[in-house]
Scaffold this active site. Structure first.
Site, PDB file in Angstrom:
ATOM      1  N   SER A   1     -72.875  -1.152 -88.572  1.00 36.58           N
ATOM      2  CA  SER A   1     -73.384   0.212 -88.666  1.00 36.58           C
ATOM      3  C   SER A   1     -72.226   1.202 -88.798  1.00 36.58           C
ATOM      4  O   SER A   1     -71.435   1.105 -89.729  1.00 36.58           O
ATOM      5  CB  SER A   1     -74.269   0.509 -87.453  1.00 36.58           C
ATOM      6  OG  SER A   1     -74.949   1.731 -87.599  1.00 36.58           O
TER       7      SER A   1
ATOM      8  N   GLU B   1     -84.151  -2.047 -93.961  1.00 33.58           N
ATOM      9  CA  GLU B   1     -83.436  -0.929 -93.343  1.00 33.58           C
ATOM     10  C   GLU B   1     -83.189   0.214 -94.320  1.00 33.58           C
ATOM     11  O   GLU B   1     -83.109   0.026 -95.540  1.00 33.58           O
ATOM     12  CB  GLU B   1     -82.137  -1.391 -92.706  1.00 33.58           C
ATOM     13  CG  GLU B   1     -81.037  -1.855 -93.612  1.00 33.58           C
ATOM     14  CD  GLU B   1     -79.743  -2.029 -92.820  1.00 33.58           C
ATOM     15  OE1 GLU B   1     -79.173  -1.004 -92.416  1.00 33.58           O
ATOM     16  OE2 GLU B   1     -79.318  -3.180 -92.614  1.00 33.58           O
TER      17      GLU B   1
ATOM     18  N   HIS C   1     -82.212  -2.509 -89.477  1.00 33.04           N
ATOM     19  CA  HIS C   1     -80.818  -2.155 -89.267  1.00 33.04           C
ATOM     20  C   HIS C   1     -80.216  -2.997 -88.140  1.00 33.04           C
ATOM     21  O   HIS C   1     -80.865  -3.263 -87.142  1.00 33.04           O
ATOM     22  CB  HIS C   1     -80.750  -0.661 -88.921  1.00 33.04           C
ATOM     23  CG  HIS C   1     -79.379  -0.089 -88.874  1.00 33.04           C
ATOM     24  ND1 HIS C   1     -78.560  -0.014 -89.984  1.00 33.04           N
ATOM     25  CD2 HIS C   1     -78.676   0.454 -87.848  1.00 33.04           C
ATOM     26  CE1 HIS C   1     -77.420   0.558 -89.643  1.00 33.04           C
ATOM     27  NE2 HIS C   1     -77.454   0.846 -88.359  1.00 33.04           N
TER      28      HIS C   1
END
Length: 288
Positions: free
Chosen positions: A147, A228, A258
């Site tokens: 991320s 995602e 995600h």
């Protein structure tokens, strides 16, 4: 608040903070000599320059060898540039260490908003330099980010390359946020299927490495969930890296959200088993 932002993958200049001009007091004339007092002088303002942090923590080691012997996986956690979960980081690091058979070291980078961009990028680059200073061969280092951590990894690679410093042998980017212009179609197409939202990303303050010079980077393994919001960031990043001549492979995990790999913390699944196998193969192929 972001002090400055550019979307060309280069680091923007951060305005220095000037606490003000310091005025020196004039000296009084000595009674034994007749001198004119010195005129008031103006000292140069002192700029406050943020220094990178070098804190690198050993999170796990299933190899029983030193980082110099086994190589190292440098782990950069996610958390929207502003948060972290140390217990989860250590738990994940144990899985990563067993899969790659090498020590996993974590970067304790400075968090926003107290430390705005590019402080965290400087910290990740500084952590890489620490490994080099400790004698770990650059080609045996793997950068791993998830991320926001994946964004920082890619930005740090661009920083190190621009400085002419040795780059790691490979990098693994999971669910990267690569384009802060927020122009990827999946932000709209996958709305409601993922916890990441356009509104949340609008608060992020970082560079857009997708628009940087992606040539001459280490081999990139990019993994993303098909459901995602950032799936197209990963697709576009892989395509742009290939066009620039960088080895890049994209692993798309259908219908997963995600940072899907964090399901490891609750127990193995078919997807996480595949992910760890791919991580092991990628590390062995490019950074052994």
């Amino acid at each position: 608040m972001c002090l400055s932002e550019r979307h060309d993958g280069t680091e923007p200049c951060e305005p220095a903070h000037h606490p003000g001009t310091v005025h020196c007091r004039p000296r009084a004339a000595r009674p034994t000599r007749r001198r004119h007092p010195r005129s008031t002088c103006r000292c140069r303002p002192r700029a406050r320059v943020p220094r990178p942090r070098h804190r690198v923590r050993r999170l796990a080691d299933a190899s029983g060898r030193t980082p110099g012997e086994a190589g190292t996986l440098l782990y950069v956690h996610g958390g929207g540039f502003s948060d972290r979960q140390p217990e989860a980081e250590r738990a994940l690091a144990r899985h990563l260490s067993r899969a790659t058979n090498r020590p996993v070291l974590g970067v304790d980078y400075r968090l926003a908003p107290q430390h705005p961009y590019p402080a965290a990028v400087h910290d990740v680059a500084a952590a890489h330099r620490v490994l080099l200073d400790q004698g770990v061969p650059a080609e045996h280092i793997v950068h791993f980010g998830e991320s926001a951590g994946a964004t920082l990894v890619l930005s740090a690679l661009l920083t190190l390359k621009a400085a002419g410093e040795p780059l790691p042998g490979a990098a693994v980017l999971v669910s990267p946020l690569a384009d802060l212009t927020l122009s990827s179609p999946s932000l709209t197409d996958n709305r409601g299927r993922d916890t990441v939202t356009r509104q949340g990303l609008e608060q992020a303050c970082a560079q857009s490495p997708l628009h940087g010079d992606l040539s001459d980077l280490p081999a990139l393994l990019i993994a993303t969930g098909g459901a995602e919001a950032l799936a197209d960031d990963a697709r576009r990043l892989a395509a742009a890296a290939r066009v620039a001549g960088t080895v890049a492979e994209l692993d798309l995990y259908e219908d997963l959200p995600h940072v899907f790999h964090l399901a490891l913390l609750a127990g193995p699944t078919a997807a996480t088993d595949t992910f760890l196998r791919r991580l092991a193969e990628w590390t062995e192929r490019n950074a052994a």
